[in-house]
Design a protein around this motif. Structure first.
Motif, PDB file in Angstrom:
ATOM      1  N   VAL A   9       1.017  -1.380  -0.217  1.00  0.00           N
ATOM      2  CA  VAL A   9       0.002  -0.276   0.051  1.00  0.00           C
ATOM      3  C   VAL A   9       1.391   1.237   0.151  1.00  0.00           C
ATOM      4  N   GLU A  10       0.205   2.399  -1.002  1.00  0.00           N
ATOM      5  CA  GLU A  10       1.459   3.773  -0.646  1.00  0.00           C
ATOM      6  C   GLU A  10      -0.056   4.560  -0.450  1.00  0.00           C
ATOM      7  N   ILE A  11       0.708   4.610   0.694  1.00  0.00           N
ATOM      8  CA  ILE A  11       0.308   6.798   1.392  1.00  0.00           C
ATOM      9  C   ILE A  11       0.690   7.694   0.660  1.00  0.00           C
ATOM     10  N   ARG A  12      -0.219   7.854   0.154  1.00  0.00           N
ATOM     11  CA  ARG A  12       1.000   9.606  -0.995  1.00  0.00           C
ATOM     12  C   ARG A  12      -0.078  10.867  -0.802  1.00  0.00           C
ATOM     13  N   VAL A  13       0.565  11.963   0.371  1.00  0.00           N
ATOM     14  CA  VAL A  13       0.448  12.745   0.590  1.00  0.00           C
ATOM     15  C   VAL A  13       0.362  13.843  -0.222  1.00  0.00           C
ATOM     16  N   PRO A  14      -1.228  14.421  -0.093  1.00  0.00           N
ATOM     17  CA  PRO A  14      -1.382  15.565  -1.524  1.00  0.00           C
ATOM     18  C   PRO A  14      -0.762  16.669  -1.663  1.00  0.00           C
ATOM     19  N   SER A  15       0.527  16.877  -1.425  1.00  0.00           N
ATOM     20  CA  SER A  15       1.623  18.061  -1.638  1.00  0.00           C
ATOM     21  C   SER A  15       2.872  17.808  -2.174  1.00  0.00           C
ATOM     22  N   ASN A  16       3.548  18.852  -2.158  1.00  0.00           N
ATOM     23  CA  ASN A  16       4.749  18.965  -3.015  1.00  0.00           C
ATOM     24  C   ASN A  16       5.578  19.029  -2.154  1.00  0.00           C
ATOM     25  N   ARG A  17       5.338  19.897  -1.134  1.00  0.00           N
ATOM     26  CA  ARG A  17       6.486  20.325  -0.443  1.00  0.00           C
ATOM     27  C   ARG A  17       6.781  19.853   0.613  1.00  0.00           C
ATOM     28  N   THR A  18       8.118  19.091   0.989  1.00  0.00           N
ATOM     29  CA  THR A  18       8.866  17.939   1.782  1.00  0.00           C
ATOM     30  C   THR A  18       8.572  18.442   3.142  1.00  0.00           C
ATOM     31  N   ALA A  19       8.455  19.877   3.414  1.00  0.00           N
ATOM     32  CA  ALA A  19       8.114  19.768   4.754  1.00  0.00           C
ATOM     33  C   ALA A  19       6.714  19.388   5.319  1.00  0.00           C
ATOM     34  N   ARG A  20       5.859  20.196   4.469  1.00  0.00           N
ATOM     35  CA  ARG A  20       4.440  19.796   4.501  1.00  0.00           C
ATOM     36  C   ARG A  20       3.998  17.760   4.691  1.00  0.00           C
ATOM     37  N   ILE A  21       4.519  17.775   3.575  1.00  0.00           N
ATOM     38  CA  ILE A  21       4.561  16.366   3.384  1.00  0.00           C
ATOM     39  C   ILE A  21       5.227  15.276   4.974  1.00  0.00           C
ATOM     40  N   GLN A  22       6.042  15.678   5.174  1.00  0.00           N
ATOM     41  CA  GLN A  22       6.705  15.116   6.705  1.00  0.00           C
ATOM     42  C   GLN A  22       6.003  14.931   7.645  1.00  0.00           C
ATOM     43  N   GLU A  23       5.381  16.682   7.561  1.00  0.00           N
ATOM     44  CA  GLU A  23       4.245  16.968   8.706  1.00  0.00           C
ATOM     45  C   GLU A  23       2.948  15.680   8.469  1.00  0.00           C
ATOM     46  N   VAL A  24       2.703  15.385   7.342  1.00  0.00           N
ATOM     47  CA  VAL A  24       1.084  14.795   7.834  1.00  0.00           C
ATOM     48  C   VAL A  24       2.361  13.288   7.847  1.00  0.00           C
ATOM     49  N   HIS A  25       3.671  13.330   7.197  1.00  0.00           N
ATOM     50  CA  HIS A  25       3.551  11.287   7.154  1.00  0.00           C
ATOM     51  C   HIS A  25       2.938  11.359   9.285  1.00  0.00           C
ATOM     52  N   LEU A  26       3.955  12.211   9.511  1.00  0.00           N
ATOM     53  CA  LEU A  26       3.853  11.725  11.566  1.00  0.00           C
ATOM     54  C   LEU A  26       2.593  11.902  11.785  1.00  0.00           C
ATOM     55  N   LEU A  27       1.499  12.636  11.669  1.00  0.00           N
ATOM     56  CA  LEU A  27      -0.074  12.249  11.658  1.00  0.00           C
ATOM     57  C   LEU A  27      -0.459  10.485  10.680  1.00  0.00           C
ATOM     58  N   VAL A  28      -0.025  10.688  10.222  1.00  0.00           N
ATOM     59  CA  VAL A  28      -0.157   8.943   9.349  1.00  0.00           C
ATOM     60  C   VAL A  28       0.783   8.000  10.189  1.00  0.00           C
ATOM     61  N   ILE A  29       1.676   7.744  10.719  1.00  0.00           N
ATOM     62  CA  ILE A  29       2.189   6.989  11.676  1.00  0.00           C
ATOM     63  C   ILE A  29       1.113   7.470  12.898  1.00  0.00           C
ATOM     64  N   HIS A  30       1.031   8.762  13.557  1.00  0.00           N
ATOM     65  CA  HIS A  30       0.269   7.817  14.373  1.00  0.00           C
ATOM     66  C   HIS A  30      -1.538   7.620  14.361  1.00  0.00           C
ATOM     67  N   CYS A  31      -1.305   7.998  13.343  1.00  0.00           N
ATOM     68  CA  CYS A  31      -2.853   7.108  12.836  1.00  0.00           C
ATOM     69  C   CYS A  31      -2.747   5.720  13.105  1.00  0.00           C
ATOM     70  N   LEU A  32      -2.045   5.016  12.504  1.00  0.00           N
ATOM     71  CA  LEU A  32      -1.266   3.162  12.613  1.00  0.00           C
ATOM     72  C   LEU A  32      -1.747   2.949  13.766  1.00  0.00           C
ATOM     73  N   CYS A  33      -0.267   3.887  14.241  1.00  0.00           N
ATOM     74  CA  CYS A  33      -0.581   3.367  15.762  1.00  0.00           C
ATOM     75  C   CYS A  33      -1.778   2.908  17.088  1.00  0.00           C
ATOM     76  N   GLU A  34      -2.275   4.367  15.898  1.00  0.00           N
ATOM     77  CA  GLU A  34      -4.144   3.973  17.248  1.00  0.00           C
ATOM     78  C   GLU A  34      -4.328   2.570  16.684  1.00  0.00           C
ATOM     79  N   CYS A  35      -4.348   2.497  15.476  1.00  0.00           N
ATOM     80  CA  CYS A  35      -5.141   1.569  14.720  1.00  0.00           C
ATOM     81  C   CYS A  35      -4.655   0.031  15.228  1.00  0.00           C
ATOM     82  N   ILE A  36      -3.102   0.075  15.670  1.00  0.00           N
ATOM     83  CA  ILE A  36      -2.979  -1.086  16.323  1.00  0.00           C
ATOM     84  C   ILE A  36      -3.051  -1.359  17.106  1.00  0.00           C
TER      85      ILE A  36
END
Ligand SMILES: O=C(CO)[C@@H](O)[C@H](O)[C@H](O)[C@H](O)COP(=O)(O)O
Ligand SMILES: [Zn+2]
Length: 199
Positions: free
Chosen positions: A159-186
């Motif tokens: 599975v690919e979770i692709r953040v809809p942005s072209n700016r590295t910093a903004r993408i990283q900020e959403v990656h961290l949120l995704v990681i916390h979602c994964l932790c909560e789901c697990i």
């Protein structure tokens, strides 16, 4: 400066709103892949460069220790941390091999690779994905921009979770949120909370 700072907050919020509309199904699929792997007794390896190396370690620490509530430790290894291994592989071979050699050594069939790259084009992360496939592992890829080369490496079990942005910093900020979602789901899947506050 103040206006630029406010613009960063606005852009980050807007990126998260767009991501909240697009990403939940992919995050849910990724979490279920990880839960099934953990139930089978498999583990999760994680990697990335720069800020994404930090994200890989953030995820593994929340697995090995805990996320929001007490529960047994879960098996995860960030392959971004051992400087002796990182420097020797880079010195003797190439930085491109720095993760793939570790995946070939540590990866077992059924393990999951959490591969993190905002561009999707980091060669060492792509090589780690190739190594994971050769070990019959599955891949959860956190990307951004156009998904880069990483997007082309994924099969139906990945599975690919692709953040809809072209700016590295903004993408990283959403990656961290995704990681916390994964932790909560697990945690919610493996260790349902006994009280309504989740503690
Ligand atoms: O944290 C940042 C930028 O916010 C940087 O350290 C960034 O992670 C590095 O430039 C990485 O090498 C970028 O790699 P990638 O996300 O394209 O795979
Ligand atoms: Zn950064």
């Amino acid at each position: 400066m103040i206006e630029n700072i406010k613009a960063n907050f606005t852009e980050s919020i807007q990126t998260k709103i767009a991501a909240s509309e697009m990403l939940p199904p992919a995050i849910d699929k990724a979490a279920m892949m990880m839960v099934e792997a953990l139930i089978r007794g498999n583990k999760i390896l994680s990697c990335g460069n720069g800020g994404s190396a930090g994200d890989a370690q953030h995820f593994s620490s929340e697995m090995l220790n805990r996320f929001e509530r007490d529960r047994p430790s879960l098996p995860a290894i960030a392959i971004t941390t051992d400087t002796s291994t990182l420097t020797s592989i880079t010195n003797d071979y190439s930085y491109d091999e720095v993760f793939s050699k570790q995946v070939r050594a540590l990866g077992q069939p059924g393990d999951v690779l959490l591969a993190i790259s905002t561009s999707g084009n980091s060669r060492n992360v792509i090589n780690a994905m190739e190594a994971a496939l050769s070990r019959d592992m599955t891949i959860v890829a956190l990307t951004g921009k156009d998904g880069g080369e990483m997007a082309g490496f994924l099969g139906e079990h990945d599975v690919e979770i692709r953040v809809p942005s072209n700016r590295t910093a903004r993408i990283q900020e959403v990656h961290l949120l995704v990681i916390h979602c994964l932790c909560e789901c697990i945690d919610d899947s493996l260790f349902p909370a006994h009280d309504p506050d989740g503690y």
